[in-house]
Design an enzyme around this catalytic site. Sequence first.
Site, mmCIF file in Angstrom:
data_model
loop_
_atom_site.group_PDB
_atom_site.id
_atom_site.type_symbol
_atom_site.label_atom_id
_atom_site.label_comp_id
_atom_site.label_asym_id
_atom_site.label_seq_id
_atom_site.Cartn_x
_atom_site.Cartn_y
_atom_site.Cartn_z
ATOM 1 N N ALA A 62 0.806 -1.230 0.000
ATOM 2 C CA ALA A 62 0.000 0.000 0.000
ATOM 3 C C ALA A 62 0.835 1.274 0.000
ATOM 4 O O ALA A 62 0.357 2.326 -0.416
ATOM 5 C CB ALA A 62 -0.937 -0.014 1.202
ATOM 6 N N ILE A 97 2.258 1.779 -6.977
ATOM 7 C CA ILE A 97 0.927 1.429 -7.504
ATOM 8 C C ILE A 97 -0.122 1.610 -6.411
ATOM 9 O O ILE A 97 -1.220 2.137 -6.657
ATOM 10 C CB ILE A 97 0.901 -0.016 -8.052
ATOM 11 C CG1 ILE A 97 1.895 -0.157 -9.213
ATOM 12 C CG2 ILE A 97 -0.498 -0.394 -8.524
ATOM 13 C CD1 ILE A 97 2.038 -1.576 -9.751
ATOM 14 N N ARG A 153 12.822 -8.232 -8.882
ATOM 15 C CA ARG A 153 14.028 -8.972 -9.269
ATOM 16 C C ARG A 153 15.235 -8.045 -9.068
ATOM 17 O O ARG A 153 15.216 -6.891 -9.485
ATOM 18 C CB ARG A 153 13.939 -9.370 -10.747
ATOM 19 C CG ARG A 153 15.005 -10.394 -11.130
ATOM 20 C CD ARG A 153 15.222 -10.413 -12.620
ATOM 21 N NE ARG A 153 14.129 -11.012 -13.358
ATOM 22 C CZ ARG A 153 14.214 -12.176 -14.024
ATOM 23 N NH1 ARG A 153 15.334 -12.848 -14.010
ATOM 24 N NH2 ARG A 153 13.219 -12.618 -14.714
ATOM 25 N N ASN A 165 4.571 -8.843 -9.696
ATOM 26 C CA ASN A 165 5.194 -9.779 -10.655
ATOM 27 C C ASN A 165 6.057 -10.841 -9.969
ATOM 28 O O ASN A 165 6.626 -10.566 -8.916
ATOM 29 C CB ASN A 165 6.055 -8.983 -11.642
ATOM 30 C CG ASN A 165 5.193 -8.333 -12.696
ATOM 31 O OD1 ASN A 165 4.240 -8.921 -13.171
ATOM 32 N ND2 ASN A 165 5.533 -7.094 -13.065
ATOM 33 N N ASP A 188 -2.096 -4.686 -20.081
ATOM 34 C CA ASP A 188 -1.645 -5.058 -21.426
ATOM 35 C C ASP A 188 -2.782 -4.844 -22.434
ATOM 36 O O ASP A 188 -2.556 -4.372 -23.555
ATOM 37 C CB ASP A 188 -1.196 -6.525 -21.427
ATOM 38 C CG ASP A 188 -0.231 -6.790 -20.279
ATOM 39 O OD1 ASP A 188 0.856 -6.199 -20.286
ATOM 40 O OD2 ASP A 188 -0.595 -7.542 -19.354
ATOM 41 N N ARG A 226 -3.133 -1.208 -23.065
ATOM 42 C CA ARG A 226 -2.019 -0.768 -23.921
ATOM 43 C C ARG A 226 -2.296 -1.125 -25.382
ATOM 44 O O ARG A 226 -2.043 -0.325 -26.291
ATOM 45 C CB ARG A 226 -0.716 -1.443 -23.455
ATOM 46 C CG ARG A 226 -0.174 -0.885 -22.158
ATOM 47 C CD ARG A 226 0.911 -1.781 -21.580
ATOM 48 N NE ARG A 226 1.571 -1.135 -20.445
ATOM 49 C CZ ARG A 226 2.354 -1.760 -19.580
ATOM 50 N NH1 ARG A 226 2.598 -3.057 -19.715
ATOM 51 N NH2 ARG A 226 2.920 -1.100 -18.580
ATOM 52 N N HIS A 268 1.769 -12.336 -18.248
ATOM 53 C CA HIS A 268 2.074 -10.903 -18.172
ATOM 54 C C HIS A 268 3.598 -10.760 -18.154
ATOM 55 O O HIS A 268 4.229 -10.570 -17.115
ATOM 56 C CB HIS A 268 1.464 -10.255 -16.931
ATOM 57 C CG HIS A 268 1.935 -8.837 -16.757
ATOM 58 N ND1 HIS A 268 1.553 -7.815 -17.591
ATOM 59 C CD2 HIS A 268 2.793 -8.269 -15.875
ATOM 60 C CE1 HIS A 268 2.147 -6.694 -17.223
ATOM 61 N NE2 HIS A 268 2.908 -6.948 -16.184
HETATM 62 P P1 NAD Z 1 6.972 -0.508 -5.224
HETATM 63 O O1 NAD Z 1 8.338 -1.070 -4.967
HETATM 64 O O2 NAD Z 1 6.804 0.959 -5.379
HETATM 65 O O3 NAD Z 1 6.010 -0.952 -4.046
HETATM 66 C C1 NAD Z 1 5.921 -2.276 -3.615
HETATM 67 C C2 NAD Z 1 5.476 -2.222 -2.174
HETATM 68 O O4 NAD Z 1 5.183 -3.562 -1.761
HETATM 69 C C3 NAD Z 1 6.532 -1.678 -1.215
HETATM 70 O O5 NAD Z 1 5.987 -0.617 -0.453
HETATM 71 C C4 NAD Z 1 6.876 -2.885 -0.350
HETATM 72 O O6 NAD Z 1 7.197 -2.509 0.996
HETATM 73 C C5 NAD Z 1 5.579 -3.674 -0.435
HETATM 74 N N1 NAD Z 1 5.697 -5.077 -0.068
HETATM 75 C C6 NAD Z 1 6.727 -5.932 -0.321
HETATM 76 N N2 NAD Z 1 6.485 -7.114 0.238
HETATM 77 C C7 NAD Z 1 5.254 -7.039 0.807
HETATM 78 C C8 NAD Z 1 4.482 -7.953 1.554
HETATM 79 N N3 NAD Z 1 4.907 -9.185 1.830
HETATM 80 N N4 NAD Z 1 3.291 -7.542 2.015
HETATM 81 C C9 NAD Z 1 2.849 -6.294 1.777
HETATM 82 N N5 NAD Z 1 3.574 -5.369 1.096
HETATM 83 C C10 NAD Z 1 4.765 -5.752 0.627
HETATM 84 O O7 NAD Z 1 6.417 -1.307 -6.479
HETATM 85 P P2 NAD Z 1 5.173 -0.922 -7.410
HETATM 86 O O8 NAD Z 1 5.625 -0.005 -8.489
HETATM 87 O O9 NAD Z 1 4.022 -0.534 -6.569
HETATM 88 O O10 NAD Z 1 4.925 -2.340 -8.127
HETATM 89 C C11 NAD Z 1 4.457 -3.437 -7.380
HETATM 90 C C12 NAD Z 1 4.499 -4.710 -8.205
HETATM 91 O O11 NAD Z 1 3.620 -4.613 -9.329
HETATM 92 C C13 NAD Z 1 5.869 -5.046 -8.800
HETATM 93 O O12 NAD Z 1 6.062 -6.457 -8.689
HETATM 94 C C14 NAD Z 1 5.727 -4.666 -10.269
HETATM 95 O O13 NAD Z 1 6.630 -5.385 -11.076
HETATM 96 C C15 NAD Z 1 4.303 -5.068 -10.498
HETATM 97 N N6 NAD Z 1 3.634 -4.497 -11.676
HETATM 98 C C16 NAD Z 1 2.706 -5.284 -12.285
HETATM 99 C C17 NAD Z 1 1.991 -4.789 -13.366
HETATM 100 C C18 NAD Z 1 0.937 -5.635 -14.034
HETATM 101 O O14 NAD Z 1 0.350 -5.172 -15.023
HETATM 102 N N7 NAD Z 1 0.649 -6.853 -13.600
HETATM 103 C C19 NAD Z 1 2.242 -3.497 -13.832
HETATM 104 C C20 NAD Z 1 3.187 -2.719 -13.167
HETATM 105 C C21 NAD Z 1 3.885 -3.237 -12.081
HETATM 106 C C1 LMR Z 2 4.491 -3.447 -16.532
HETATM 107 O O1 LMR Z 2 3.910 -4.160 -17.341
HETATM 108 O O2 LMR Z 2 4.490 -2.204 -16.601
HETATM 109 C C2 LMR Z 2 5.287 -4.095 -15.400
HETATM 110 O O3 LMR Z 2 4.835 -5.400 -15.194
HETATM 111 C C3 LMR Z 2 6.742 -4.033 -15.683
HETATM 112 C C4 LMR Z 2 7.561 -4.533 -14.525
HETATM 113 O O4 LMR Z 2 8.444 -5.378 -14.766
HETATM 114 O O5 LMR Z 2 7.341 -4.073 -13.376
#
Ligand code: NAD
Ligand code: LMR
Length: 354
Positions: free
Chosen positions: A19, A23, A99, A138, A166, A169, A194
């Site tokens: 949170a 995102i 990663r 991810n 996706d 997009r 994804h």
């Molecule tokens: P971010 O690093 O800004 O935030 C992630 C947050 O998750 C951090 O605040 C961290 O403390 C928290 N976290 C880690 N482990 C946790 C746990 N066990 N319980 C609760 N919180 C925990 O990252 P972000 O930009 O918010 O992205 C989050 C994820 O979404 C990443 O894995 C990113 O690759 C993925 N993502 C997916 C998509 C999609 O379309 N599926 C798109 C964009 C990003």
């Molecule tokens: C996205 O599609 O924007 C993300 O899943 C990319 C990433 O690796 O966080």
Amino acid sequence: MSREPSEDTAPAVVTVTGAAGNIGYAALFRIASGAMLGPRRRIALRLLEIPAAVRAAEGVAMELADSAFELLDSVEVHDDPAKAFDGASFALLIGAKPRTQGMERADLLQANSGIFGPQGRALNEGAAEDVRVVVVGNPANTNALIALSHAPDIPPERFTALTRLDHNRALAQLAAKAAVPLAEVSRVSIWGNHSSTQYPDIFHARAGWLTGEQLAADRAWLAEEFVPAVAKRGAAIIDARGVSSAGSAASAAIDHLRDWALGRDFALSQSPTGSALSQSPTGWGDDWTSVALPSPGAYGVPEGLVSSFPARSVAGEWLIVEGLSINEFSRARIDASVAELVAERDAVRALGLV
Ligand code: NAD
Ligand code: LMR
């Protein structure tokens, strides 16, 4: 599952993990404003973070209070999944381990199983009977597989992974190519993982007066521009922003849960062009969206893999669009992405994680 289905009059418990992250920050204010569950459903937010980020999540909770959202019933911050998922009807599993340099895919899967296994168990123990889960963190598809494997009392189809970003997009790229407004693009499908192997399929699409077949006639554009532009958009955003997409990912997760819970009619009623679109009993007309969900064995995707399909939500359930013809161009690309999902599943199986 310990709870009765939540009633419309009661606030919906919405749990957001990660949170305090990018995102999470982009999603929470829109959820609290009614963008996800409509202008009449009150919301009880549960923010889950790791202990080191609880203070930051508390700051987000302060800002949510300061926004004076009329629909926002309460905000709680937790570092314990059992408390965060207690009574949850909606769960956005965003927090994940990124990663890092030198990490192999198996290491990443193992690291994330330490998050999604316990979260699946906590959902199993405490979530509401009507819980809907979308995994954003991810590798989203396989994280969803891990979570559902730890939640034997929740129907597997309640666990989904986000490929709506996706899908969105692909809509945007196609609208630009056909030079038509976005509302005139329909019937795009995202298949598979994804990841950069995903396959955005336009063979059944429409863009204004153009059919997908007409758009796809330019195979060089399709294979060398459109497909990679959609599949590698996440990497392009990281390259430009220095961090991964956040606003668009939050927006897509909200689209996904809104369509799933409220159906397409609700989305159309909120859309500036919705009333002009053709209506149907389900609200979808001949359109659909894309969702990663446990495969029932459809389109040659092995049963149980969390893979993206074209789907419509009808009466609160995702239904895969049936009967689409898959040509050779599409088959090869769907199979490649599904092969990656099989490899991920086999890796987590070998580690005893599912
Ligand atoms: P971010 O690093 O800004 O935030 C992630 C947050 O998750 C951090 O605040 C961290 O403390 C928290 N976290 C880690 N482990 C946790 C746990 N066990 N319980 C609760 N919180 C925990 O990252 P972000 O930009 O918010 O992205 C989050 C994820 O979404 C990443 O894995 C990113 O690759 C993925 N993502 C997916 C998509 C999609 O379309 N599926 C798109 C964009 C990003
Ligand atoms: C996205 O599609 O924007 C993300 O899943 C990319 C990433 O690796 O966080």
